[in-house]
Design a protein around this motif. Structure first.
Motif, PDB file in Angstrom:
ATOM      1  N   ALA A  82      41.338  -0.593  27.392  1.00 50.27           N
ATOM      2  CA  ALA A  82      41.882   1.272  27.707  1.00 50.27           C
ATOM      3  C   ALA A  82      40.299   1.489  26.310  1.00 50.27           C
ATOM      4  CB  ALA A  82      42.800   1.690  26.790  1.00 50.27           C
ATOM      5  N   CYS A  83      40.390   0.411  25.360  1.00 53.57           N
ATOM      6  CA  CYS A  83      39.206   0.927  24.855  1.00 53.57           C
ATOM      7  C   CYS A  83      37.488   1.026  25.906  1.00 53.57           C
ATOM      8  CB  CYS A  83      38.786   0.172  23.799  1.00 53.57           C
ATOM      9  SG  CYS A  83      37.231   0.158  22.821  1.00 53.57           S
ATOM     10  N   ALA A  84      36.604   1.972  25.310  1.00 53.06           N
ATOM     11  CA  ALA A  84      35.414   2.396  26.414  1.00 53.06           C
ATOM     12  C   ALA A  84      34.335   0.653  25.795  1.00 53.06           C
ATOM     13  CB  ALA A  84      34.948   3.037  25.628  1.00 53.06           C
ATOM     14  N   GLU A 133      34.503  -6.912  15.157  1.00 50.03           N
ATOM     15  CA  GLU A 133      33.279  -6.252  14.245  1.00 50.03           C
ATOM     16  C   GLU A 133      33.732  -4.669  13.829  1.00 50.03           C
ATOM     17  OE1 GLU A 133      30.826  -8.616  12.846  1.00 50.03           O
ATOM     18  OE2 GLU A 133      31.797  -9.978  13.997  1.00 50.03           O
ATOM     19  N   CYS A 134      34.440  -4.299  14.951  1.00 56.32           N
ATOM     20  CA  CYS A 134      34.474  -2.764  15.054  1.00 56.32           C
ATOM     21  C   CYS A 134      34.823  -2.417  13.634  1.00 56.32           C
ATOM     22  CB  CYS A 134      35.388  -3.361  16.672  1.00 56.32           C
ATOM     23  SG  CYS A 134      35.767  -1.101  16.516  1.00 56.32           S
ATOM     24  N   PRO A 135      34.792  -0.999  13.560  1.00 53.71           N
ATOM     25  CA  PRO A 135      35.314  -0.591  12.135  1.00 53.71           C
ATOM     26  C   PRO A 135      36.500  -0.150  12.425  1.00 53.71           C
ATOM     27  CG  PRO A 135      33.209   0.716  13.826  1.00 53.71           C
ATOM     28  CD  PRO A 135      33.866  -0.396  13.845  1.00 53.71           C
ATOM     29  N   THR A 178      42.024   0.172  12.131  1.00 52.81           N
ATOM     30  CA  THR A 178      43.099   2.106  12.782  1.00 52.81           C
ATOM     31  C   THR A 178      43.736   2.115  13.864  1.00 52.81           C
ATOM     32  OG1 THR A 178      40.727   3.463  12.334  1.00 52.81           O
ATOM     33  CG2 THR A 178      42.466   4.043  12.769  1.00 52.81           C
ATOM     34  N   ASP A 179      43.242   0.611  15.165  1.00 49.25           N
ATOM     35  CA  ASP A 179      43.873   0.857  15.890  1.00 49.25           C
ATOM     36  C   ASP A 179      44.353  -1.299  16.345  1.00 49.25           C
ATOM     37  OD1 ASP A 179      41.943  -1.205  17.363  1.00 49.25           O
ATOM     38  OD2 ASP A 179      41.590   1.418  18.388  1.00 49.25           O
ATOM     39  N   PHE A 180      44.188  -1.554  15.837  1.00 50.08           N
ATOM     40  CA  PHE A 180      44.000  -2.908  15.584  1.00 50.08           C
ATOM     41  C   PHE A 180      44.447  -3.548  17.211  1.00 50.08           C
ATOM     42  CE2 PHE A 180      48.199  -0.073  13.420  1.00 50.08           C
ATOM     43  CZ  PHE A 180      47.523  -0.608  12.143  1.00 50.08           C
TER      44      PHE A 180
HETATM   45 FE1  SF4 Z   1      37.054  -1.681  18.203  1.00 51.69          FE
HETATM   46 FE2  SF4 Z   1      38.122  -1.080  20.632  1.00 51.69          FE
HETATM   47 FE3  SF4 Z   1      38.483  -3.196  19.398  1.00 51.69          FE
HETATM   48 FE4  SF4 Z   1      40.295  -0.724  18.699  1.00 51.69          FE
HETATM   49  S1  SF4 Z   1      40.344  -1.610  20.117  1.00 51.69           S
HETATM   50  S2  SF4 Z   1      38.435  -1.837  17.358  1.00 51.69           S
HETATM   51  S3  SF4 Z   1      38.122   0.308  18.898  1.00 51.69           S
HETATM   52  S4  SF4 Z   1      36.257  -2.461  20.018  1.00 51.69           S
END
Ligand code: SF4
Ligand code: FES
Length: 368
Positions: free
Chosen positions: A331-333, A303-305, A309-311
């Motif tokens: 690594a994602c918070a 669901e992340c916007p 961008t970071d896949f």
């Molecule tokens: Fe979103 Fe984190 Fe997944 Fe990147 S890794 S899409 S920031 S939840």
């Protein structure tokens, strides 16, 4: 499994000609289980790979290893890539790079050279490499500069060299590099094995970022490329520009991977260029389609916007830390596994030592 839509063409090929190497860096990007020399692709097999790569749309090949100079048929392999119309960059430790060898390689069609160095301090560079090598690298830099080829310097940054970043940049200027890649260590494979001694502190990274910003603002000297360290950022890096999105790695034995570290995934079943054409591997193999796009995502990524961008970050890091490559990169918070990174980062620097106990990249250290 078939791709939902036709993937865009890749643009880069990482050609790992051999895993043999004179150095033993404790953060080596080669897998823990190194490919044996007897199973390496022959020059004519590489020629077919380059021809197929060019047909697929690949424009650039990184001729790498291990140490590619250890292949006596390197010139033949480079010539095949050049003949296929692919831009070739030699990625080397510099050990064994004489003016005559580089002259032969330039004649075969090498377009640029990336030289690795471990530190600006000779003794520490040799300690990190696991053998005396700094002097050979300095000589190799002179050979590259004299040949007039585009010259990139690659330095993997970590706790035991980050404090010398100003000296490292000055070394790159002195050696005549056009570009310095400041590659903060990424923690899979050998680097994960050495994580406690390599992980920098937050203060070291903040100071390093200021150094890079100051050099960029002064806009003098070589171009600086800063590869994100992701243990402190709270946001993951867009690893490989997305899985199966931009590049193909071919390991010395012909195993084709979406990423050089992906051989650690025991459930991936990667194809081999000896069995399949590169176009099938890219478009249709299960391994390349496994985490392509966003349809595979679950958890917070779904669901992340930022998912385009970071896949979802790095699949290899998710696999290395959780055992499941389909989980959000720790690594994602927002990842439910973020504590695996956060807690380890909090310990950085507590396992100290003027003489760090590196586990060097040697076949005997692959297990344990
Ligand atoms: Fe979103 Fe984190 Fe997944 Fe990147 S890794 S899409 S920031 S939840
Ligand atoms: Fe393999 Fe990040 S290192 S996807």
């Amino acid at each position: 499994m078939a791709a939902m839509t036709e993937p865009a063409a890749p643009w880069a090929l990482l050609a790992e000609l051999t895993h043999a190497c004179p150095l033993h860096c404790p953060y080596c990007s080669n897998p823990l289980e190194l490919v044996r020399r007897g199973t390496e692709l022959a020059a004519d097999e590489w020629a077919r790979v380059f021809a197929e790569a060019a047909d697929l749309g690949i424009v650039q090949a990184h001729i790498s290893g291990g140490e590619p100079l250890l292949r006596p048929d390197l010139e033949e392999i480079v010539a095949a890539a050049h003949h296929a119309g692919v831009y070739t960059q030699l990625v080397t430790s510099g050990v064994g790079l004489t003016a005559d060898r580089l002259d032969a390689l330039a004649g075969a069609g090498i377009d640029s050279v990336q030289l690795s160095v471990q530190d600006a301090d000779q003794a520490n560079s040799d300690l990190i490499a696991g053998r005396a090598s700094y002097a050979a690298k300095e000589r190799a830099a002179g050979v590259i500069r004299d040949a007039g080829l585009p010259f990139g310097l690659n330095v993997v940054l970590h706790r035991h060299n980050l404090d010398r970043l100003p000296e490292i940049i000055a070394m790159g200027e002195r050696w005549g590099a056009d570009r310095i890649e400041l590659a903060n260590a990424q923690f899979y494979g050998w680097a994960l094995r050495n994580r406690d001694v390599l992980l920098p502190t937050r203060d070291q990274l903040e100071s390093a970022k200021e150094t890079v910003a100051a050099h960029r603002a002064a806009s003098r000297g070589p171009e600086l490329v800063w590869v994100l360290p992701d243990y402190y950022e709270g946001v993951p890096k867009p690893c490989m520009g997305g899985w199966g999105a931009r590049s193909i790695t071919v390991a010395p034995d012909g195993t084709a991977l979406p990423c050089p570290a992906a051989s650690a995934m025991t459930d991936l079943r990667p194809p081999n260029v000896r069995d399949h054409p590169l176009s099938w591997i890219w478009r249709s193999s299960d391994a390349f389609n496994a985490y392509r796009g966003t349809a595979w995502m679950s958890g917070p990524c779904g669901e992340c916007p930022r998912r385009e961008t970071d896949f979802g970050g790095c699949r290899c890091q998710a696999y290395a830390l959780t055992g499941d490559a389909s989980r959000t990169d720790p690594a994602c918070a927002l990842s439910p596994d973020h504590h695996l990174v956060r807690d380890r980062a909090a310990l950085a620097g507590t396992a100290d030592g003027a003489a760090p106990g590196f586990v060097y990249r040697r076949p005997a250290n692959a297990r344990g």
